[in-house]
Design a protein around this motif. Structure first.
Motif, PDB file in Angstrom:
ATOM      1  N   LEU A 147      45.927  35.386  25.079  1.00  0.00           N
ATOM      2  CA  LEU A 147      46.934  35.756  26.072  1.00  0.00           C
ATOM      3  C   LEU A 147      47.270  34.611  27.013  1.00  0.00           C
ATOM      4  O   LEU A 147      48.351  34.599  27.618  1.00  0.00           O
ATOM      5  CB  LEU A 147      46.423  36.957  26.880  1.00  0.00           C
ATOM      6  CG  LEU A 147      47.463  37.927  27.451  1.00  0.00           C
ATOM      7  CD1 LEU A 147      48.247  38.592  26.332  1.00  0.00           C
ATOM      8  CD2 LEU A 147      46.775  38.985  28.311  1.00  0.00           C
ATOM      9  N   PRO A 202      48.285  31.403  26.776  1.00  0.00           N
ATOM     10  CA  PRO A 202      49.582  30.703  26.660  1.00  0.00           C
ATOM     11  C   PRO A 202      50.755  31.545  27.156  1.00  0.00           C
ATOM     12  O   PRO A 202      51.690  31.018  27.771  1.00  0.00           O
ATOM     13  CB  PRO A 202      49.699  30.411  25.157  1.00  0.00           C
ATOM     14  CG  PRO A 202      48.288  30.422  24.662  1.00  0.00           C
ATOM     15  CD  PRO A 202      47.594  31.459  25.472  1.00  0.00           C
ATOM     16  N   MET A 203      50.718  32.855  26.914  1.00  0.00           N
ATOM     17  CA  MET A 203      51.798  33.727  27.374  1.00  0.00           C
ATOM     18  C   MET A 203      51.788  33.841  28.896  1.00  0.00           C
ATOM     19  O   MET A 203      52.844  33.892  29.534  1.00  0.00           O
ATOM     20  CB  MET A 203      51.655  35.112  26.738  1.00  0.00           C
ATOM     21  CG  MET A 203      51.792  35.111  25.232  1.00  0.00           C
ATOM     22  SD  MET A 203      51.640  36.777  24.539  1.00  0.00           S
ATOM     23  CE  MET A 203      53.114  37.541  25.195  1.00  0.00           C
ATOM     24  N   ARG A 261      53.331  30.722  30.248  1.00  0.00           N
ATOM     25  CA  ARG A 261      54.777  30.696  30.003  1.00  0.00           C
ATOM     26  C   ARG A 261      55.535  31.604  30.955  1.00  0.00           C
ATOM     27  O   ARG A 261      56.696  31.368  31.270  1.00  0.00           O
ATOM     28  CB  ARG A 261      55.063  31.103  28.559  1.00  0.00           C
ATOM     29  CG  ARG A 261      56.497  30.832  28.105  1.00  0.00           C
ATOM     30  CD  ARG A 261      56.686  31.203  26.663  1.00  0.00           C
ATOM     31  NE  ARG A 261      56.582  32.645  26.448  1.00  0.00           N
ATOM     32  CZ  ARG A 261      56.665  33.232  25.256  1.00  0.00           C
ATOM     33  NH1 ARG A 261      56.821  32.485  24.176  1.00  0.00           N
ATOM     34  NH2 ARG A 261      56.571  34.532  25.139  1.00  0.00           N
ATOM     35  N   HIS A 262      54.880  32.653  31.436  1.00  0.00           N
ATOM     36  CA  HIS A 262      55.542  33.624  32.311  1.00  0.00           C
ATOM     37  C   HIS A 262      55.235  33.409  33.794  1.00  0.00           C
ATOM     38  O   HIS A 262      55.398  34.326  34.594  1.00  0.00           O
ATOM     39  CB  HIS A 262      55.164  35.048  31.901  1.00  0.00           C
ATOM     40  CG  HIS A 262      55.820  35.496  30.625  1.00  0.00           C
ATOM     41  ND1 HIS A 262      55.338  35.160  29.384  1.00  0.00           N
ATOM     42  CD2 HIS A 262      56.940  36.239  30.406  1.00  0.00           C
ATOM     43  CE1 HIS A 262      56.110  35.678  28.450  1.00  0.00           C
ATOM     44  NE2 HIS A 262      57.084  36.338  29.035  1.00  0.00           N
ATOM     45  N   LEU A 307      52.667  42.238  30.046  1.00  0.00           N
ATOM     46  CA  LEU A 307      51.644  41.196  30.098  1.00  0.00           C
ATOM     47  C   LEU A 307      50.532  41.556  31.090  1.00  0.00           C
ATOM     48  O   LEU A 307      49.342  41.381  30.796  1.00  0.00           O
ATOM     49  CB  LEU A 307      52.289  39.866  30.495  1.00  0.00           C
ATOM     50  CG  LEU A 307      51.451  38.605  30.298  1.00  0.00           C
ATOM     51  CD1 LEU A 307      51.083  38.414  28.830  1.00  0.00           C
ATOM     52  CD2 LEU A 307      52.198  37.386  30.821  1.00  0.00           C
ATOM     53  N   PHE A 342      47.794  42.034  20.748  1.00  0.00           N
ATOM     54  CA  PHE A 342      49.249  42.059  20.644  1.00  0.00           C
ATOM     55  C   PHE A 342      49.800  43.421  20.231  1.00  0.00           C
ATOM     56  O   PHE A 342      50.974  43.706  20.457  1.00  0.00           O
ATOM     57  CB  PHE A 342      49.715  40.951  19.706  1.00  0.00           C
ATOM     58  CG  PHE A 342      49.447  39.581  20.258  1.00  0.00           C
ATOM     59  CD1 PHE A 342      50.130  39.126  21.381  1.00  0.00           C
ATOM     60  CD2 PHE A 342      48.481  38.762  19.697  1.00  0.00           C
ATOM     61  CE1 PHE A 342      49.868  37.880  21.922  1.00  0.00           C
ATOM     62  CE2 PHE A 342      48.211  37.507  20.228  1.00  0.00           C
ATOM     63  CZ  PHE A 342      48.907  37.065  21.352  1.00  0.00           C
ATOM     64  N   TYR A 396      50.455  44.962  23.491  1.00  0.00           N
ATOM     65  CA  TYR A 396      51.643  44.331  24.078  1.00  0.00           C
ATOM     66  C   TYR A 396      52.904  44.985  23.504  1.00  0.00           C
ATOM     67  O   TYR A 396      53.863  45.275  24.236  1.00  0.00           O
ATOM     68  CB  TYR A 396      51.630  42.839  23.789  1.00  0.00           C
ATOM     69  CG  TYR A 396      52.767  42.074  24.422  1.00  0.00           C
ATOM     70  CD1 TYR A 396      52.755  41.769  25.778  1.00  0.00           C
ATOM     71  CD2 TYR A 396      53.853  41.653  23.663  1.00  0.00           C
ATOM     72  CE1 TYR A 396      53.792  41.062  26.372  1.00  0.00           C
ATOM     73  CE2 TYR A 396      54.893  40.946  24.240  1.00  0.00           C
ATOM     74  CZ  TYR A 396      54.857  40.650  25.594  1.00  0.00           C
ATOM     75  OH  TYR A 396      55.894  39.961  26.173  1.00  0.00           O
ATOM     76  N   ASN A 402      55.619  47.443  25.635  1.00  0.00           N
ATOM     77  CA  ASN A 402      57.053  47.172  25.617  1.00  0.00           C
ATOM     78  C   ASN A 402      57.839  48.356  25.068  1.00  0.00           C
ATOM     79  O   ASN A 402      58.941  48.654  25.548  1.00  0.00           O
ATOM     80  CB  ASN A 402      57.340  45.915  24.792  1.00  0.00           C
ATOM     81  CG  ASN A 402      57.195  44.642  25.602  1.00  0.00           C
ATOM     82  OD1 ASN A 402      57.926  44.417  26.563  1.00  0.00           O
ATOM     83  ND2 ASN A 402      56.231  43.815  25.244  1.00  0.00           N
TER      84      ASN A 402
END
Length: 292
Positions: free
Chosen positions: A52, A54-55, A58-59, A179, A221, A224, A228
């Motif tokens: 998780l 890297p995500m 990125r956010h 996330l 994931f 995740y 969503n």
């Protein structure tokens, strides 16, 4: 965060959930033959945090994961953790198809709790989708009368826990990002399983490590994708889509473990698909409130 209702987007996210959960069921069955359940979930949480990271970067970094609803995250994830313990344990006690089929009593609890606590409407189409899904599961499993296996009771308890967790996820998606929901799931479950894992630790073989990585990827994931999906549709719309996991699991059992795919499985899958198609119909307009 975009929360505009969209059943097609919810369906796409649920396709990701279904695929990952199918792979995790097979990986869980293989891993449970070698390792205890606490250890499986603990390693999954540790590896999940690395996946998780890297995500998160990125956010916007960890600052974006701050929450004012920590008690709700803790409650949801302790319930989810208990349900997952039961699910993995049941995989080691009864056939994989039976675990997944019993798990699908979950939508009954989800629908009732979502209507009672989240104010979601129980339309005739949602009701029909749930009923047809349950009938489809019964047709596939064809439960025999007789002594109840402890593994079946454990799987049923896990299903109730998953239903409660599903409703809490839907509530959290009103204010939290997908996330953040996954991050706090991993953190809470990492803390919950630390001491049992430390006490019961057995060093995994190379093969077991491979399966643990698969579980970590799918477990992280898949949730995740689920979070969503919940952003774009009601829980009572999203959950019946998950019924497709039963015929998919039966097909995987046929391909991987040479389990026979018979006419009952085909009929049950048809009923489940019909229920999901009915569930895509729009509900009637909300009744107008009387003027005050």
């Amino acid at each position: 965060m975009d929360r505009t209702p969209s059943k097609p987007k919810a369906a796409l996210w649920m396709a990701g959930w279904l695929s990952l959960m199918l792979v995790m069921a097979v990986a869980g069955r293989e891993t449970a033959r070698q390792l205890n359940v606490f250890q499986i979930l603990e390693v999954r949480s540790v590896l999940g945090l690395f996946l998780l990271y890297p995500m998160i970067c990125r956010h916007g970094g960890f600052a974006t994961l701050r929450t004012s609803r920590l008690p709700q995250h803790i409650a949801r994830n302790l319930i989810q953790y208990g349900a997952q313990l039961g699910w993995f344990l049941a995989l080691s006690l009864i056939p994989i198809g039976q675990v997944v089929a019993i798990e699908f009593t979950m939508p009954i609890w989800t629908a009732i709790l979502a209507a009672a606590f989240l104010g979601e409407r129980m339309t005739i189409w949602k009701t029909a989708a749930i009923l047809l899904g349950i009938v489809g599961v019964v047709v596939i499993v064809r439960p025999a009368t007789g002594e109840v296996d402890p593994g079946q009771l454990i799987a049923l308890g896990a299903a109730v826990g998953f239903g409660v967790s599903m409703v809490l996820v839907k509530s959290l998606t009103r204010t939290e990002s997908a996330l953040a929901i996954i991050f706090w799931m991993l953190m809470v479950q990492l803390a919950a399983g630390f001491f049992p894992t430390l006490y019961l630790w057995v060093w995994p073989s190379a093969q077991a490590w491979g399966w643990l990585v698969v579980i970590a990827v799918c477990g992280t994931f898949s949730h995740y994708c689920l979070a969503n999906a919940m952003r774009y549709a009601d829980a009572t719309v999203v959950v019946p889509m998950d019924f497709l996991r039963v015929p998919l699991t039966a097909t995987a059992g046929w391909l991987i473990y040479s389990e026979r795919l018979d006419m009952f499985t085909v009929l049950g899958a048809a009923l489940i698909l019909t229920g999901n198609l009915l569930n895509l119909k729009p509900g009637g307009p909300l009744p107008a409130r009387a003027a005050t």
